[in-house]
Write a protein that holds these residues in place. Structure first.
Motif, short mmCIF file in Angstrom:
data_model
loop_
_atom_site.label_atom_id
_atom_site.label_comp_id
_atom_site.label_asym_id
_atom_site.label_seq_id
_atom_site.Cartn_x
_atom_site.Cartn_y
_atom_site.Cartn_z
N ASP A 142 0.81 -1.23 0.00
CA ASP A 142 0.00 0.00 0.00
C ASP A 142 0.84 1.28 0.00
O ASP A 142 0.39 2.31 0.48
CB ASP A 142 -0.96 0.01 1.20
N VAL A 143 2.05 1.21 -0.54
CA VAL A 143 2.95 2.36 -0.47
C VAL A 143 2.39 3.57 -1.22
O VAL A 143 2.50 4.70 -0.73
CB VAL A 143 4.38 2.01 -0.93
N LEU A 144 1.78 3.39 -2.37
CA LEU A 144 1.26 4.53 -3.14
C LEU A 144 0.15 5.24 -2.37
O LEU A 144 0.14 6.47 -2.26
CB LEU A 144 0.76 4.08 -4.51
N SER A 145 -0.76 4.48 -1.81
CA SER A 145 -1.86 5.06 -1.03
C SER A 145 -1.32 5.78 0.21
O SER A 145 -1.73 6.90 0.52
CB SER A 145 -2.83 3.95 -0.62
N THR A 146 -0.37 5.13 0.89
CA THR A 146 0.20 5.73 2.11
C THR A 146 0.94 7.02 1.79
O THR A 146 0.75 8.04 2.47
CB THR A 146 1.16 4.72 2.79
N VAL A 147 1.78 6.99 0.77
CA VAL A 147 2.54 8.19 0.40
C VAL A 147 1.59 9.32 -0.02
O VAL A 147 1.79 10.48 0.38
CB VAL A 147 3.56 7.87 -0.72
N SER A 148 0.56 9.00 -0.76
CA SER A 148 -0.40 10.04 -1.19
C SER A 148 -1.07 10.70 0.01
O SER A 148 -1.18 11.93 0.07
CB SER A 148 -1.47 9.43 -2.11
N LYS A 149 -1.51 9.90 0.96
CA LYS A 149 -2.12 10.45 2.17
C LYS A 149 -1.11 11.27 2.97
O LYS A 149 -1.43 12.36 3.46
CB LYS A 149 -2.68 9.33 3.06
N ASP A 150 0.09 10.74 3.09
CA ASP A 150 1.12 11.44 3.86
C ASP A 150 1.48 12.79 3.24
O ASP A 150 1.69 13.78 3.96
CB ASP A 150 2.38 10.59 3.98
N LEU A 151 1.57 12.83 1.93
CA LEU A 151 1.91 14.10 1.28
C LEU A 151 0.80 15.12 1.49
O LEU A 151 1.07 16.31 1.66
CB LEU A 151 2.20 13.88 -0.21
N TYR A 152 -0.44 14.66 1.49
CA TYR A 152 -1.56 15.56 1.79
C TYR A 152 -1.44 16.09 3.22
O TYR A 152 -1.57 17.30 3.48
CB TYR A 152 -2.89 14.83 1.60
N VAL A 153 -1.16 15.20 4.16
CA VAL A 153 -1.00 15.58 5.57
C VAL A 153 0.16 16.57 5.72
O VAL A 153 0.03 17.60 6.39
CB VAL A 153 -0.77 14.32 6.44
N LEU A 154 1.28 16.26 5.08
CA LEU A 154 2.44 17.16 5.17
C LEU A 154 2.16 18.52 4.55
O LEU A 154 2.64 19.55 5.04
CB LEU A 154 3.66 16.51 4.51
N ARG A 155 1.38 18.53 3.47
CA ARG A 155 1.05 19.82 2.85
C ARG A 155 0.20 20.67 3.78
O ARG A 155 0.41 21.86 3.93
CB ARG A 155 0.32 19.62 1.53
N ARG A 156 -0.76 20.05 4.44
CA ARG A 156 -1.60 20.78 5.40
C ARG A 156 -0.73 21.29 6.56
O ARG A 156 -0.87 22.43 7.00
CB ARG A 156 -2.73 19.90 5.94
N ALA A 157 0.17 20.45 7.05
CA ALA A 157 1.07 20.87 8.14
C ALA A 157 1.97 22.01 7.68
O ALA A 157 2.22 22.96 8.43
CB ALA A 157 1.89 19.68 8.61
#
Length: 188
Positions: A142-157
């Motif tokens: 699930d690396v693609l899904s995880t990275v996509s979510k993480d990048l969204y989280v990091l962008r908000r942060a």
């Protein structure tokens, strides 16, 4: 996505609170606290997963930004990433190739020879009659899904951090959101 955000906040807030408390108490973060903070940062990045490990790896080569004890701790992320299960890796390989391993390989290493933030590598011998040695790179589940979510989280942060910087340190000219966006392109 909400669950990922909560997990990120659950790691980031206690760490940032500790740093802020030390800064307020002493007017700066004393050198004696740096090794402990650095170790905690590395462990948090590992717990947060592949995207954050990659960020830590990137920062581990920035002596212009971080103190030596932090660089030393983050360097551990370069080659000390915990591998995922070989059973899962085998299932992924068989799924990708459309058949059992024996159909394609005469042998494959029982454990990965390398594990990184986004994938791990196995050595194998092709079932081609020539004993051709190959390396098989298997992405983390699930690396693609995880990275996509993480990048969204990091962008908000980064947006929150950018707002704080603009309010409390307007002389600081770095656009952290743009910096993150540029870094994120490397994942796709």
């Amino acid at each position: 996505l909400n669950q990922r955000w909560q997990y990120f906040v659950g790691k980031a807030v206690p760490f940032l609170t500790k740093m802020t408390t030390l800064f307020i108490k002493d007017g700066k973060i004393e050198d004696r606290y740096i090794p402990e903070l650095s170790k905690q940062a590395r462990m948090d990045l590992q717990d947060l997963g592949p995207t954050f490990i990659k960020a830590g790896q990137m920062m581990s080569v920035r002596p212009d930004v971080l103190p030596t004890p932090t660089l030393d701790e983050l360097t551990k992320l370069q080659d000390a990433v915990v591998p995922f299960s070989t059973t899962i890796a085998v299932q992924q390989i068989e799924s990708e190739l459309g058949g059992p391993l024996g159909q394609f390989f005469t042998s494959i290493s029982e454990e990965p020879v390398a594990a990184a933030s986004l994938a791990q590598v196995y050595l194998a011998t092709l079932n081609d009659g020539n004993n051709t040695k190959v390396a098989i790179k298997v992405q983390r589940p699930d690396v693609l899904s995880t990275v996509s979510k993480d990048l969204y989280v990091l962008r908000r942060a980064a947006e929150v951090f950018q707002g704080l910087v603009e309010r409390f340190a307007p002389q600081q000219r770095t656009n952290y959101v743009a910096l993150l966006n540029k870094w994120a392109i490397g994942f796709y």
